[in-house]
Structure formats: C-alpha cells, structure tokens
Design an enzyme around this catalytic site. Structure first.
Site, short mmCIF file in Angstrom:
data_model
loop_
_atom_site.label_atom_id
_atom_site.label_comp_id
_atom_site.label_asym_id
_atom_site.label_seq_id
_atom_site.Cartn_x
_atom_site.Cartn_y
_atom_site.Cartn_z
N HIS A 29 -5.29 -4.26 -2.27
CA HIS A 29 -5.06 -3.21 -3.25
C HIS A 29 -4.94 -3.74 -4.68
CE1 HIS A 29 -4.41 0.17 -0.43
NE2 HIS A 29 -3.98 -0.78 0.38
N SER A 89 0.78 -1.23 0.00
CA SER A 89 0.00 0.00 0.00
C SER A 89 0.81 1.28 0.00
CB SER A 89 -0.94 0.02 1.21
OG SER A 89 -0.20 -0.03 2.42
N LYS A 99 -11.67 -0.59 -1.21
CA LYS A 99 -10.81 -0.05 -2.26
C LYS A 99 -11.58 -0.09 -3.59
CE LYS A 99 -7.47 0.15 0.80
NZ LYS A 99 -8.13 -0.15 2.05
#
Length: 408
Positions: free
Chosen positions: A211, A183, A242
């Site tokens: 992610h 991240s 996300k």
C-alpha cells in the site's frame, strides 16, 4: 463437508439481512477509476485501492490490448513448466531498476508474493517475527514456511527488540516482517527504529510495500525510501493491484543468490504466470509511476482533503492523513448500517468487521485515488456527514455541522 462453517454462514447471513450483502456487490459497469453504476445509479468508488488511478490510463490500456493481440490471452502454465515470455523478464528488470535492487521476481498475485517469498525464505529451525497486525497473506506464508512464528506488538520496536533477545541463543535465521502502510487503519511502520533493531540483532528485514509503493518516497519506492533505510531492507514485497492498477505481485532484493527462490518457492513454481496483457500494463504503470510524480502529489493532497473534511465533521479516524482513511465505528451494528446507508447515498466504501481489523474493532475503510476530483471528495464528505449524523456516529458540534454544510 461444509457443516463446520455453519457459524460463519449464519454470521454472513446476519450481515446481509441488514441490507445489501457486502461480499456480493456487483457493479453494472465500471465507468472510470472513480465511478461505477450499481442498480442503474452512479456510485463514487471510495474503496478500490486505485491510488494513482491507472486502471483507465490510456497508455496502460493500449499496452494491454496490444500484448493480448500479439501474444494471446494467457500463458496457460507456470514459467518453470511453460517457459517465460519476453515480457516477464523485461518486467522484472524494469521493476528491479525502479526499486534500485539487484533482482526481482514476479508472482501472479500480491497474496502469492507474500506466500511464496516467506515460504521460500524461512523453514523449520528459522524464526519469523511478525507485526501483530500483519496482513493475512503474511500469516498464511508463515504457516506454509513452517518456521517458528513470534508476534510482536503492532509498531512497537521495543517489543521486537525484547523478543529478538529472547531468541538470540536459538539457531536459525531471524526474519522480521512489517508493512509500509497497514491496510486497515492506514498507519505506517516506525521503520527507522525497526531497521535499527534488526541491525542490532543481526536479523533480516522484509517490508511489504503493497500500500506504500507509488505512494510514499520522493520517487515512489515506498516507506523504506521515505525513511531513508532502503539499505537496511533485505527484501521488498509488493503488489501490482494497488498503485499499478492491475494484478500480480513481486519480491525484490540485493542478495546475489536471490534467484534461487525461483526453484525454492513452491507457490512461484506451481502457479500459472501472469498473462501478457497484465505484464504489459504493469510495465507501463511503472513508467507512469516513475515519470509522473504529480500523481503522488495529487494523491497526497486528496488524502489530506478527505482526512481534514471528516475530522472537521467530528469523526474518529484510524490514522493521520494518507491514502487510507478509516472511520472507527462504535459497534458492528452501526458499521453495517453506516455502510448500507452510505452506499444508498452513492458512495462505495469497505465494510471491515471481524478478525481482519486491528483488535477486531469495526471500521469503515476508504482508499483515496489521485483521480478523485475536489467535487467528488466534497460529495463524499457531505454524504458521510449526513449518514454519521443520522446514526449518531460522529461528533455533534457547530464545527462538524459547518464542515458538512461547506462540503454540501
């Protein structure tokens, strides 16, 4: 009682004294997936992890509204105590089908997904092998599990192999934990090599695709799909906050007795379940992620454009093109000034200083969205270029000047 945090409070005060408090930014109104107002001014959102731009997707919003009207605002308890709504089980089946896994269980946050999964899978006498740059939720889950924790060097399969060999004579399960996209810098794990090491050692492998879900892979299932090693991954963990534009998390697996985690994982058992609105919007989000590959293509294109623009402007970047673009800052003070000046220019990013960053080195972190327009990206590159030039935090050459002038 809170006196032990004096140093932390002083550190926070020092950051805030340089300008705006980065922990206290409160937008007046969020206008879209890419814009908000702050103190009455429009601000470009370049730090929200809204990868596919689904927070304002009409179908997702409509599904959330309809679910709230039909089933209320919340469940008021855990699924063990209060029972599951039909949407919970339907979402888990939809998620398992998308991930091509036998089963999936949904948690109330992505943080809790790592916390609950690791605490449920490993215990005393077991071994957790964690990439040194693992997210805080992974470390906290390992702490709750009570298993022996062994860190291996970031993205270093050879170091992992050495450490597994040292542990080979010790009893207990060995679970390797890595992330699809990390991240802070936006780099990816060397998953093929790590999967080979896992196979050689007879260990288990968990990949946190927080992610990378909806970002990597031909169908958006993440790094394991992109690298062709899904069969080697025993557990997939991820989040809904996300690419799916909501909140919540999950763990999925092909193990036949996977559902035992529902009664073995205390963070799952004792936390209130997701409200109907979130369940409904996430289900629609998975449909969009599955049926609209153009969102991934646009995200990738935007990531390349931002990365190329900043690289041409002479900035030192954290990793190659991707959904996360980080500027390496020379020092903490420059990072804080850069963040404040950029916000004044109308661009919101993430200030990353302290232990959250690899090696404790300061970063200015940006996350790209498929919803960003070419004009917005050009505006961001130009603003970042101006601030970087003012602070001497970028290369000062003709190519950099030309790139910034072109963006403007």
């Amino acid at each position: 009682m809170l006196a032990k945090y004096r140093a932390l409070r002083e550190d926070h005060a020092a950051v805030s004294a340089a300008g705006r408090d980065p922990f206290g930014v409160a937008f007046d109104t969020v206008l879209s997936a890419t814009e908000a107002t702050l103190d009455g001014r429009r601000v470009l959102l370049l730090g929200t992890n809204n990868y596919l731009g689904l927070t304002f997707d009409r179908d997702c919003v409509a599904a959330a509204v309809a679910a709230t009207e039909a089933e209320g605002t919340g469940t008021t308890g855990s699924r063990i105590a209060n029972g599951s709504y039909g949407g919970h089980e339907a979402l888990e089946k939809r998620l398992a089908r998308f991930l091509r896994r036998r089963g999936a269980m949904v948690f109330s946050t992505g943080y809790q997904a790592n916390l609950g999964t690791l605490a449920g899978l490993a215990g005393r006498g077991d071994h957790l092998l964690l990439d040194a740059d693992s997210h805080a939720s992974i470390y906290d889950g390992a702490r709750l599990a009570g298993a022996q924790v062994t860190r291996f060097r970031h993205n270093d399969p050879d170091d992992l192999r050495r450490r597994l060999r040292v542990l080979s004579s010790q009893p207990g399960d060995k679970l390797v934990v890595v992330e699809g996209i990390y991240s802070m810098l936006g780099d990816t794990a060397p998953l093929r090599e790590i999967a080979a090491v896992k196979r050689e050692a007879g260990a288990w492998l968990l990949v946190d695709e927080a992610h990378s879900l909806g970002v990597l892979g031909a169908e958006g299932r993440g790094l394991a799909e992109a690298e062709g090693v899904e069969a080697e991954v025993d557990f997939v963990v991820g989040t809904f906050s996300k690419s799916l534009g909501a909140v919540g998390g999950f763990c999925a697996s092909d193990l036949p007795d996977f559902d035992v985690l529902r009664i073995a994982s205390r963070p799952y058992m004792f936390t209130a379940s997701l409200p109907p609105s979130v369940v409904a919007s996430v289900a629609r989000g998975i449909d969009a992620m599955d049926a609209r590959p153009e969102l991934r293509a646009r995200l990738a294109e935007n990531g390349r454009a931002l990365h190329a623009g900043l690289a041409a402007a002479g900035f030192a970047l954290g990793a190659g093109p991707g959904p996360i673009v980080s500027l390496r800052m020379p020092d903490r003070e420059t990072a804080i000034r850069f963040w404040n000046l950029l916000l004044a220019e109308g661009v919101y990013t993430n200030l990353a200083v302290g232990t959250a960053t690899p090696g404790g080195k300061p970063l200015l972190r940006m996350s790209v969205s498929a919803a960003l327009t070419a004009e917005q990206l050009a505006f961001a590159v130009a603003a970042i270029g101006r601030v970087g030039a003012a602070l001497g935090a970028r290369g000062d050459n003709d190519t950099a000047a030309a790139a910034v002038a072109a963006a403007e």
